[in-house]
Design an enzyme around this catalytic site. Sequence first.
Site, mmCIF file in Angstrom:
data_model
loop_
_atom_site.group_PDB
_atom_site.id
_atom_site.type_symbol
_atom_site.label_atom_id
_atom_site.label_comp_id
_atom_site.label_asym_id
_atom_site.label_seq_id
_atom_site.Cartn_x
_atom_site.Cartn_y
_atom_site.Cartn_z
ATOM 1 C CE LYS A 27 -0.023 -4.663 2.931
ATOM 2 N NZ LYS A 27 -0.401 -6.000 2.360
ATOM 3 C CE1 TYR B 154 -3.401 -2.711 5.676
ATOM 4 C CE2 TYR B 154 -3.247 -0.370 5.186
ATOM 5 C CZ TYR B 154 -3.312 -1.683 4.757
ATOM 6 O OH TYR B 154 -3.272 -1.967 3.405
ATOM 7 C CB THR C 203 -0.887 -0.019 1.262
ATOM 8 O OG1 THR C 203 -1.507 1.241 1.421
ATOM 9 C CG2 THR C 203 -0.095 -0.305 2.537
ATOM 10 C CG ASP C 204 -1.214 4.961 -0.889
ATOM 11 O OD1 ASP C 204 -1.746 4.308 0.027
ATOM 12 O OD2 ASP C 204 -1.833 5.823 -1.556
ATOM 13 C CD GLU C 205 -3.396 3.569 4.555
ATOM 14 O OE1 GLU C 205 -3.166 3.461 5.768
ATOM 15 O OE2 GLU C 205 -4.535 3.584 4.078
#
Length: 351
Positions: free
Chosen positions: A162, A158, A132-134
Site C-alpha cells: 500500500k 500488505y 491505510t494508516d498501516e
Amino acid sequence: MILVTGGAGFIGANFVLDWLAQSDEPIINLDKLTYAGNLQNLASLEGDPRHIFIQGDIKDREKVAALLSQYQPRAIIHLAAESHVDRSIHGPEDFIQTNIVGTFRLLEAARQYWQNLEERTRQAFRFLHVSTDEVYGSLCKDAPAFTETHCYQPNSPYSASKASSDQLVRAYHHTYGLPTLITNCSNNYGPFQFPEKLIPLMIVNALAGRPLPIYGDGQQIRDWLYVKDHCSALRCVLEHGKPGETYNIGGWNEKPNIEIVQTICELLNALRPADYHKLITYVADRPGHDRRYAIDARKIERELGWKPVETFETGIRKTIQWYLEHQTWVASVQSGEYQKWIETHYQGHAG
Ligand code: NAD
Ligand code: DAU
C-alpha cells in the site's frame, strides 16, 4: 458518473450503497470478485440502472481504458486491493500484483484518459486513492498519533504494497499533474466485513461457540472507525479535497484488541445470553505485529469540515446487530475457501 474499483468488497460496497442512497449520480463498479468481493453485498441494487457492475481486474489495461472511454467518469475512487495483513504474510505475491502493479496500471489508464479530456472536465477530474494508516508503521505507547507528514515505515507485505501504491499516486501528481487525492484511514468495522478480520471474526466465532483467537498478549492498539463514517469522509475529500494532498481519516477510538473482544462478548451476552468470555483463547502472535496505530484526523476536520458521527459504542452495537440479522450472509461467505483459510491460518497460530 464516477468509477469505483473494489466496490464489491467491504468498504467499496458500503461506499456504493451510501453514494446511491444520497445521489443519483451513477457508479461504474469495477471489481475482480476475489474471495473478498461479493455481489450479495450489492443485492439491494439489483435492477438499479445507476449501478453498472463490471467484473474485471484493475491490471487489465485494455479493459480499464475501454471503460474510461465508454463511460467518461468525472472521478475514480480506487478501493480495489488485497487488504488482509495475515494473508499477505502467508503469500505476498497477490498483494504486489494488485496493490502495486494494479494501481500503476490504473494510474496509467487514468493519465491517458485525463490528458485527452477537454479543459473544463480535465480540471474537475479526480483520482482518489484509498489507503491505510498501516503505511506509517507502528507507534510507541505514548507517541503522538500519525499526521499526514509522518514518515512511511510499513512493516508487513500488505502495508509495504500500500505504501508503494501511495508513492506512485504521489509521483503521478508531481510529475504529470494528475489531480490525485490520497486518504490514509484507520481500521474500519461495520456491515459486510469479511469474517477474517478481527471484529466480524469474533462475532461469528462467538455465535458459533468457537474459540476467539487473540494474537500475543492482546494489548495491540488499533484506532477504530465505523465504515459509514469512512464513506462520508471519502465523499467529502472527493468534493472538497485539494489535488496533491493527503488526508488522514480516523475515529479517535484507540482500543487494545482484548478490550474490543471483551466488549463484543458483553454486548452479545445481553442479546443472546451465553458465556462468550470463556471462548477467549490466546494464540501465537502475528509475525512482525504492529503494536499501535493512531490517526490524527485534525487536518480533514480543519480543512474540509469532516468528523465522524459514530462513537465506538454506537458503531459496535450497530455492527453486532447487523451480523445477528444477516446470518444468511454470514453462512454464505463461510464457503470452502473461507474454511480452508481458517483451518490453515489458525493451525499456524497454535500456541
Ligand atoms: P476488501 O478486501 O474487503 O475488498 C477489496 C475488493 O477489491 C474486493 O471486492 C476484491 O474483489 C477487489 N479486488 C481485489 N483485487 C482486485 C483487482 N486486481 N482488480 C479489481 N478488483 C480487485 O477490502 P476493504 O477492507 O473493503 O478495503 C478497501 C480499501 O480500503 C483497500 O484499498 C484497503 O487497503 C483500504 N483500507 C481498508 C481498511 C480496513 O480497515 N478495511 C482501512 C483503511 C484502508
Ligand atoms: O489499520 C487499517 C488496516 O486495518 C487496513 O489497512 C487493513 O486492510 C485491515 O485489514 C486492518 O488491518 P489489521 O491487521 O489491523 O486488521 P485485522 O482485523 O486483521 O486485525 C486487527 C487486530 O486484531 C490486529 O492487531 C491483529 C488482531 N487479531 C486479528 C485476528 C484476525 C487477533 O488478535 N486475532 C485474530 O484472529
